[in-house]
Write a protein that holds these residues in place. Structure first.
Motif, PDB file in Angstrom:
ATOM      1  N   ASN A 250      34.764  61.632   0.112  1.00  0.00           N
ATOM      2  CA  ASN A 250      35.956  62.432  -0.177  1.00  0.00           C
ATOM      3  C   ASN A 250      35.647  63.429  -1.283  1.00  0.00           C
ATOM      4  O   ASN A 250      35.156  63.048  -2.342  1.00  0.00           O
ATOM      5  N   ILE A 251      35.930  64.669  -0.991  1.00  0.00           N
ATOM      6  CA  ILE A 251      35.655  65.717  -1.982  1.00  0.00           C
ATOM      7  C   ILE A 251      36.992  66.335  -2.396  1.00  0.00           C
ATOM      8  O   ILE A 251      37.654  66.984  -1.567  1.00  0.00           O
ATOM      9  N   PRO A 252      37.414  66.147  -3.609  1.00  0.00           N
ATOM     10  CA  PRO A 252      38.676  66.764  -4.021  1.00  0.00           C
ATOM     11  C   PRO A 252      38.491  68.271  -4.181  1.00  0.00           C
ATOM     12  O   PRO A 252      37.586  68.720  -4.877  1.00  0.00           O
ATOM     13  N   LEU A 253      39.329  69.016  -3.475  1.00  0.00           N
ATOM     14  CA  LEU A 253      39.204  70.484  -3.510  1.00  0.00           C
ATOM     15  C   LEU A 253      40.342  71.081  -4.334  1.00  0.00           C
ATOM     16  O   LEU A 253      41.493  71.061  -3.902  1.00  0.00           O
ATOM     17  N   PRO A 254      40.041  71.630  -5.491  1.00  0.00           N
ATOM     18  CA  PRO A 254      41.111  72.258  -6.260  1.00  0.00           C
ATOM     19  C   PRO A 254      41.401  73.676  -5.769  1.00  0.00           C
ATOM     20  O   PRO A 254      40.645  74.234  -4.955  1.00  0.00           O
ATOM     21  N   HIS A 255      42.459  74.237  -6.279  1.00  0.00           N
ATOM     22  CA  HIS A 255      42.806  75.635  -5.988  1.00  0.00           C
ATOM     23  C   HIS A 255      41.618  76.527  -6.372  1.00  0.00           C
ATOM     24  O   HIS A 255      40.936  76.272  -7.357  1.00  0.00           O
ATOM     25  N   ASN A 256      41.385  77.567  -5.580  1.00  0.00           N
ATOM     26  CA  ASN A 256      40.333  78.551  -5.864  1.00  0.00           C
ATOM     27  C   ASN A 256      38.929  77.951  -5.865  1.00  0.00           C
ATOM     28  O   ASN A 256      38.089  78.317  -6.686  1.00  0.00           O
ATOM     29  N   SER A 257      38.713  76.994  -4.948  1.00  0.00           N
ATOM     30  CA  SER A 257      37.352  76.440  -4.845  1.00  0.00           C
ATOM     31  C   SER A 257      36.785  76.790  -3.462  1.00  0.00           C
ATOM     32  O   SER A 257      37.532  77.050  -2.521  1.00  0.00           O
ATOM     33  N   LEU A 258      35.470  76.785  -3.399  1.00  0.00           N
ATOM     34  CA  LEU A 258      34.793  77.121  -2.140  1.00  0.00           C
ATOM     35  C   LEU A 258      33.853  75.983  -1.783  1.00  0.00           C
ATOM     36  O   LEU A 258      32.986  75.617  -2.579  1.00  0.00           O
ATOM     37  N   ILE A 259      34.077  75.414  -0.613  1.00  0.00           N
ATOM     38  CA  ILE A 259      33.105  74.414  -0.155  1.00  0.00           C
ATOM     39  C   ILE A 259      32.294  75.084   0.953  1.00  0.00           C
ATOM     40  O   ILE A 259      32.844  75.648   1.887  1.00  0.00           O
ATOM     41  N   ILE A 260      30.975  75.073   0.758  1.00  0.00           N
ATOM     42  CA  ILE A 260      30.122  75.690   1.791  1.00  0.00           C
ATOM     43  C   ILE A 260      29.534  74.570   2.634  1.00  0.00           C
ATOM     44  O   ILE A 260      28.856  73.677   2.116  1.00  0.00           O
ATOM     45  N   MET A 261      29.837  74.629   3.926  1.00  0.00           N
ATOM     46  CA  MET A 261      29.204  73.672   4.843  1.00  0.00           C
ATOM     47  C   MET A 261      27.916  74.351   5.309  1.00  0.00           C
ATOM     48  O   MET A 261      27.958  75.339   6.059  1.00  0.00           O
ATOM     49  N   HIS A 262      26.802  73.861   4.811  1.00  0.00           N
ATOM     50  CA  HIS A 262      25.525  74.519   5.105  1.00  0.00           C
ATOM     51  C   HIS A 262      25.007  74.116   6.485  1.00  0.00           C
ATOM     52  O   HIS A 262      25.562  73.223   7.134  1.00  0.00           O
ATOM     53  N   ALA A 263      23.912  74.791   6.870  1.00  0.00           N
ATOM     54  CA  ALA A 263      23.294  74.517   8.169  1.00  0.00           C
ATOM     55  C   ALA A 263      23.051  73.021   8.319  1.00  0.00           C
ATOM     56  O   ALA A 263      22.576  72.380   7.378  1.00  0.00           O
ATOM     57  N   SER A 264      23.373  72.485   9.464  1.00  0.00           N
ATOM     58  CA  SER A 264      23.222  71.080   9.881  1.00  0.00           C
ATOM     59  C   SER A 264      24.465  70.255   9.582  1.00  0.00           C
ATOM     60  O   SER A 264      24.580  69.135  10.067  1.00  0.00           O
ATOM     61  N   CYS A 265      25.421  70.791   8.814  1.00  0.00           N
ATOM     62  CA  CYS A 265      26.635  70.019   8.520  1.00  0.00           C
ATOM     63  C   CYS A 265      27.412  69.773   9.823  1.00  0.00           C
ATOM     64  O   CYS A 265      27.869  68.662  10.074  1.00  0.00           O
ATOM     65  N   GLN A 266      27.521  70.819  10.672  1.00  0.00           N
ATOM     66  CA  GLN A 266      28.302  70.639  11.907  1.00  0.00           C
ATOM     67  C   GLN A 266      27.580  69.719  12.887  1.00  0.00           C
ATOM     68  O   GLN A 266      28.210  69.099  13.732  1.00  0.00           O
ATOM     69  N   GLU A 267      26.259  69.659  12.780  1.00  0.00           N
ATOM     70  CA  GLU A 267      25.487  68.809  13.684  1.00  0.00           C
ATOM     71  C   GLU A 267      25.510  67.344  13.233  1.00  0.00           C
ATOM     72  O   GLU A 267      25.466  66.444  14.038  1.00  0.00           O
ATOM     73  N   ARG A 268      25.564  67.138  11.908  1.00  0.00           N
ATOM     74  CA  ARG A 268      25.418  65.767  11.398  1.00  0.00           C
ATOM     75  C   ARG A 268      26.726  65.144  10.950  1.00  0.00           C
ATOM     76  O   ARG A 268      26.866  63.933  10.960  1.00  0.00           O
TER      77      ARG A 268
ATOM     78  N   TYR B 206      30.307  80.721  19.185  1.00  0.00           N
ATOM     79  CA  TYR B 206      29.912  82.052  18.715  1.00  0.00           C
ATOM     80  C   TYR B 206      29.168  82.005  17.384  1.00  0.00           C
ATOM     81  O   TYR B 206      28.696  83.008  16.889  1.00  0.00           O
ATOM     82  N   LEU B 207      29.135  80.785  16.800  1.00  0.00           N
ATOM     83  CA  LEU B 207      28.443  80.629  15.513  1.00  0.00           C
ATOM     84  C   LEU B 207      26.983  80.296  15.732  1.00  0.00           C
ATOM     85  O   LEU B 207      26.143  80.554  14.878  1.00  0.00           O
ATOM     86  N   GLY B 208      26.691  79.697  16.896  1.00  0.00           N
ATOM     87  CA  GLY B 208      25.325  79.276  17.189  1.00  0.00           C
ATOM     88  C   GLY B 208      24.976  78.007  16.421  1.00  0.00           C
ATOM     89  O   GLY B 208      25.754  77.524  15.594  1.00  0.00           O
ATOM     90  N   PRO B 209      23.792  77.455  16.719  1.00  0.00           N
ATOM     91  CA  PRO B 209      23.376  76.228  16.047  1.00  0.00           C
ATOM     92  C   PRO B 209      23.192  76.434  14.539  1.00  0.00           C
ATOM     93  O   PRO B 209      22.913  77.541  14.095  1.00  0.00           O
ATOM     94  N   TYR B 210      23.326  75.372  13.809  1.00  0.00           N
ATOM     95  CA  TYR B 210      23.109  75.355  12.359  1.00  0.00           C
ATOM     96  C   TYR B 210      23.856  76.474  11.623  1.00  0.00           C
ATOM     97  O   TYR B 210      23.262  77.243  10.880  1.00  0.00           O
TER      98      TYR B 210
END
Ligand SMILES: O=C(O)CCC(=O)C(=O)O
Ligand SMILES: [Fe+2]
Length: 877
Positions: free
Chosen positions: A326-344, A287-291
């Motif tokens: 490895n990306i350390p994620l602290p409390h109250n952080s936002l990691i944005i997986m941009h277009a092509s992240c799910q493909e690559r 339902y997200l579509g490509p990219y």
């Protein structure tokens, strides 16, 4: 949201103690197969064998394949074919399993089987910790944003979610004959708005989320999540605006060239302690579509690693290997997986030693006036905000033979470039339906289906959304104004202002860079286009019975010609800087990517202006025969011609004149039916065969429609004059009007043909089915174009029955007003009826056919009356 196989592998990996060296993916698969899909047993076996030897060879897969007869071996290779020629074909699964293996295992292996390992292994790269946002942006298609929510909101949201998580479920799915579970808790939320329109079908899409099973409607965003979501949306959109790379299939709304991201659903995970984890996977794209762009908010747990690993395309495996970041994620952080992240890339939350507890900075809101204490917690809450695209709603998702929507995955291992990369639809029922799915497998047609899905959103935007919704009423308004102006100022000035205004506004449309400017200029163009119906008035005034058949047919020819060349100009000349860089790679064309087609269209209008200026003479009161003193028969009011010629008629009088009321009603019906037909034909053609359509791609639909445009042009040019000369106009009109119900009724037959001729195994259609479908389409479109001729005949009938020559302009204007009025809401009616039929109607998916057929039959009542009345009148005269 993780893919079942991948998650299973990850589950095994996460069950292994940290002291065990992580086995290869093949080794895990092998262990899983040997343990008959039991993740816990597989982990146990791996742990045991790791302690015996670390030289263990992964023999399971190969030996498992060996007993197959030679002839089957080729078929047993991995499901993804690599040659472009074979890419449109579905994978060939190992159809017969060795005697000792169950059928389910065979299918499972066919899905799991990876490409042959490369001969040489390139240097393995050690994991790299990306310690700051700059490093993350450099190495991955992700961006990290720290302290995104106000600290108080972050804590409030954390409390809300940890409390809610008591009721969340573990992710469960079937493997062979047993249920496996992921350790962490998970839940799904849908926002009360989809951020775009009032279409609520995306809510239904959200219900399929739980591993392919229709679930209860998801919970709404709690208020804290809603608050956080708005902040997240802003950050994501700012970040998207900074990115220069846009992918062809990435979501793009009508507002401009940059995608505007909305979060309308969210999946939330709760990890209690460091052991709970999620393995490497990429999120399903159904339902997200490509990219897609996915924004993942982390709350709680002082630091938790988010790992990313690139999937190296097969053809590059010999030269480079994947590195884990490895990306350390602290409390109250936002990691944005941009277009092509799910493909690559695949991502995971690996298990981690529980070293620290999270100590919220703000206490819970005090209850009963008592100050609550700051409770330390070992939970990590993750909320992934996602955007369910309007062009990937249930109606457009193919269904497998189990009857549930298929899931969309990228072919991660055979990526080349954006043009030839592939996605495929597969059955997902197996994950829930007691392990029993089907082999449904269909490559998503990137060029066609991708465009086709985009076209769905375009149709939504054009017909249901803001632009068209505003333009058409403006045309209706302009229609009325034009006809008031016509008699006051004469025909010539109205035509000149119309065409000239169209030239200017179209040019300005091409120069607009904001959504509002585009809407304003387009609306103004609509205002000036209203005068298209002034031309028939002029024709009526300068033509007589000896030449009107030719004149009106010739006039009718230009509408289809416009329909053919308009989209062609748009398609060929938009974005010329990237399309024809050798000529147009200039700053100007990059800034105004739609200027060129608008300029060309505007030039045509300007040419029209010049021709009008030089050649068009004023025709007000210029009827040739009347000028020569020979009265022309208008409707019954013309019984006293000399008196009525001079007198102005009121709208009421005109409407009460015989036949005119019917012509207005029938013009309304004609325009309603024909516009609805155009919309429904496109929707029908591109909905999947399983959903009652033809699963055509946009380019194929475009081809069919432009062929229909040519048919229309030929009919107008060659047959229309003869038909008009030979037959009674009212009868021709009635004949055309009677065609509409049959046209709607005929469409589902095409689906029956396509369905009968399409293999449920492979999704391929037989050549007989393809031929019959095309013959059917050709017949239907030909008949539709015949039915469209009613527009021309309508004008002639108005001319014939106008109460008098002086009322001709007003009468034509009145009928055109009703034609425009129907056009204003027919597309919305058609689209809504279609979506309602597909999603909700108790009468089934063809409810729209029944409704349109009934309306078609009902509307031919008016044309029948016209025939009767015209007979009466011709007996009087
Ligand atoms: O917990 C996370 O940060 C990642 C979760 C995830 O990848 C998912 O839900 O698909
Ligand atoms: Fe994920």
């Amino acid at each position: 949201m993780s893919d079942d196989t991948e998650t299973l592998i990850a589950l095994v990996a996460s069950l292994l103690p940290r002291s065990t060296e992580t086995p290869t993916q093949d080794a895990i698969l092998d262990a899983l197969v040997q343990a008959n899909g039991d993740a816990f047993a597989a982990a146990h076996n791996l742990q045991a064998s790791a302690s015996k030897t670390n030289k263990r060879k992964s023999v399971g897969l190969e030996s498992w394949l060996k007993p197959q007869p030679k002839s089957k071996r080729k078929a047993a290779e991995r499901p993804v074919t690599t040659t472009p020629a074979a890419s449109s074909r579905p994978p060939v699964f190992a159809s017969k399993a060795p005697a000792s293996t169950s059928e389910e295992s065979t299918k499972f292996m066919a899905v799991l089987r990876q490409a042959p390992s490369p001969k040489k292994n390139p240097l393995r790269l050690p994991p790299l910790t990306l310690a700051n946002p700059e490093m993350i942006a450099r190495h991955t298609p992700c961006t990290l944003h720290l302290s995104v929510l106000p600290p108080e909101l972050a804590c409030r949201l954390f409390y809300t979610m940890t409390d809610a998580s008591q009721a969340w479920k573990k992710n469960k799915w079937w493997l062979f004959d047993r249920v496996v579970e992921s350790p962490h808790l998970t839940s799904f939320f849908a926002r009360s708005t989809n951020g775009l329109d009032d279409d609520e079908t995306w809510q239904e899409a959200a219900q399929y989320w739980y591993n392919g099973r229709m679930t209860d409607p998801p919970a709404k965003f709690p208020p804290e999540m809603e608050e956080a979501c708005k902040i997240v949306e802003n950050i994501v959109n700012e970040e998207i605006a900074k990115r220069d790379r846009l992918f062809k299939l990435e979501w793009m709304d009508s507002k401009g060239s940059k995608p505007s991201w909305r979060a309308n659903v969210a999946a939330s995970n709760c990890y209690r302690g460091g052991k709970e984890s999620v393995g490497f996977h990429s999120d399903q794209l159904t339902y997200l579509g490509p990219y897609p762009t996915i924004a993942s908010l982390s709350l709680g747990k002082f630091i938790r690693n988010f790992s990313l690993r690139e999937v190296i395309p097969l053809d590059q495996k010999d030269v480079r290997s994947a590195q884990t970041f490895n990306i350390p994620l602290p409390h109250n952080s936002l990691i944005i997986m941009h277009a092509s992240c799910q493909e690559r890339f695949k991502h995971s939350i690996p298990p981690q030693a529980a070293i620290d507890l999270f100590r919220p900075t703000h206490p819970r809101a005090s209850i009963d006036g008592k100050d609550a204490v700051l409770e330390p917690s070992n939970c990590r809450i993750n909320i992934t905000f996602r955007f369910y695209r309007p062009d990937f709603r249930p109606a457009t998702i193919p269904r497998c033979r189990c009857g549930i929507p298929a899931i969309l995955r990228p072919d991660m291992k055979n990526r080349n470039d954006e043009e030839t990369d592939r996605y495929w639809w597969t059955c997902y029922a197996g994950a829930q339906n007691e392990g029993k799915g089907c082999d449904f497998w269909k490559v998503m047609d990137m060029k066609g289906e991708g465009e086709c899905l985009r076209m769905f959103s375009t149709i939504n935007n054009i017909f249901l959304g803001f632009p068209f919704g505003r333009v058409i009423p403006i045309m209706v308004f302009s229609e009325s104004v034009n006809f008031m102006l016509l008699d006051r100022f004469g025909r010539r000035p109205v035509v000149m202002v119309g065409v000239g205004g169209l030239a200017v506004t179209t040019l300005l449309f091409g120069l607009s860079t904001t959504f509002n400017a585009a809407i304003l200029t387009r609306a103004l163009a609509g205002l000036f286009s209203g005068n298209v119906s002034v031309i028939p008035t002029i024709l009526c005034e300068v033509m007589d019975e000896s030449n009107q058949a030719f004149a009106f047919s010739f006039f009718g020819l230009w509408w289809p010609v416009g329909v053919i060349i308009g989209p062609l100009l748009g398609g060929l000349f938009s974005k010329p800087a990237s399309r024809y860089p050798q000529y147009f790679d200039r700053e100007f064309f990059r800034t105004f990517p739609y200027f060129l087609p608008c300029f060309l269209v505007s030039s045509l209008a300007a040419l029209g202006f010049v021709i009008t200026l030089i050649f068009l003479k004023e025709t007000l009161n210029a009827n040739p025969k009347e000028a020569q003193g020979s009265p022309v028969h208008y409707g019954s009011l013309a019984n006293a011609p000399s008196a009525s010629v001079a007198r102005k008629h009121t709208t009421k009088e005109i409407l009460q004149a015989p036949v005119i009321g019917e012509l207005c009603a029938s013009g309304f019906a004609l325009s309603f039916m024909s516009t609805a037909f155009d919309v429904l034909f496109v929707l029908f053609c591109f909905s999947p065969i399983q959903s009652g359509g033809l699963a055509f791609s946009a380019s194929v639909i475009g081809f069919a429609l432009s062929a229909a445009g040519w048919i229309a042009a030929l009919l107008q040019a060659f047959f229309m004059p003869t038909i008009l000369r030979r037959f009674n106009h009212a009868s021709v009109y009635h004949f055309c009007m009677r065609l509409w119900p049959y046209l709607f009724l005929a469409l589902p037959i095409l689906n029956v043909i396509a369905r009968a001729g399409t293999s449920t195994e492979t999704g391929l259609s037989s050549s007989l089915a393809v031929t019959l479908t095309w013959v059917g389409i050709a017949l239907i479109l030909c008949l539709a174009r015949v039915a469209f001729l009613a527009y021309t005949v309508n004008v002639l009938l108005v001319k014939r029955f106008a109460p008098s020559s002086s009322a001709l302009g007003a009468t034509l204007g009145l009928v055109q007003f009703f034609i425009c009025l129907a056009r204003a809401f027919s597309p919305t009616f058609a689209s809504v009826t279609f979506v309602f039929s597909a999603e909700k109607s108790p009468l089934g998916r063809y409810t729209w056919v029944a409704i349109m057929t009934l309306l078609g039959w009902a509307s031919s009542y008016f044309s029948r009356t016209i025939v009767r009345e015209s007979l009466k009148l011709s007996m009087i005269h």
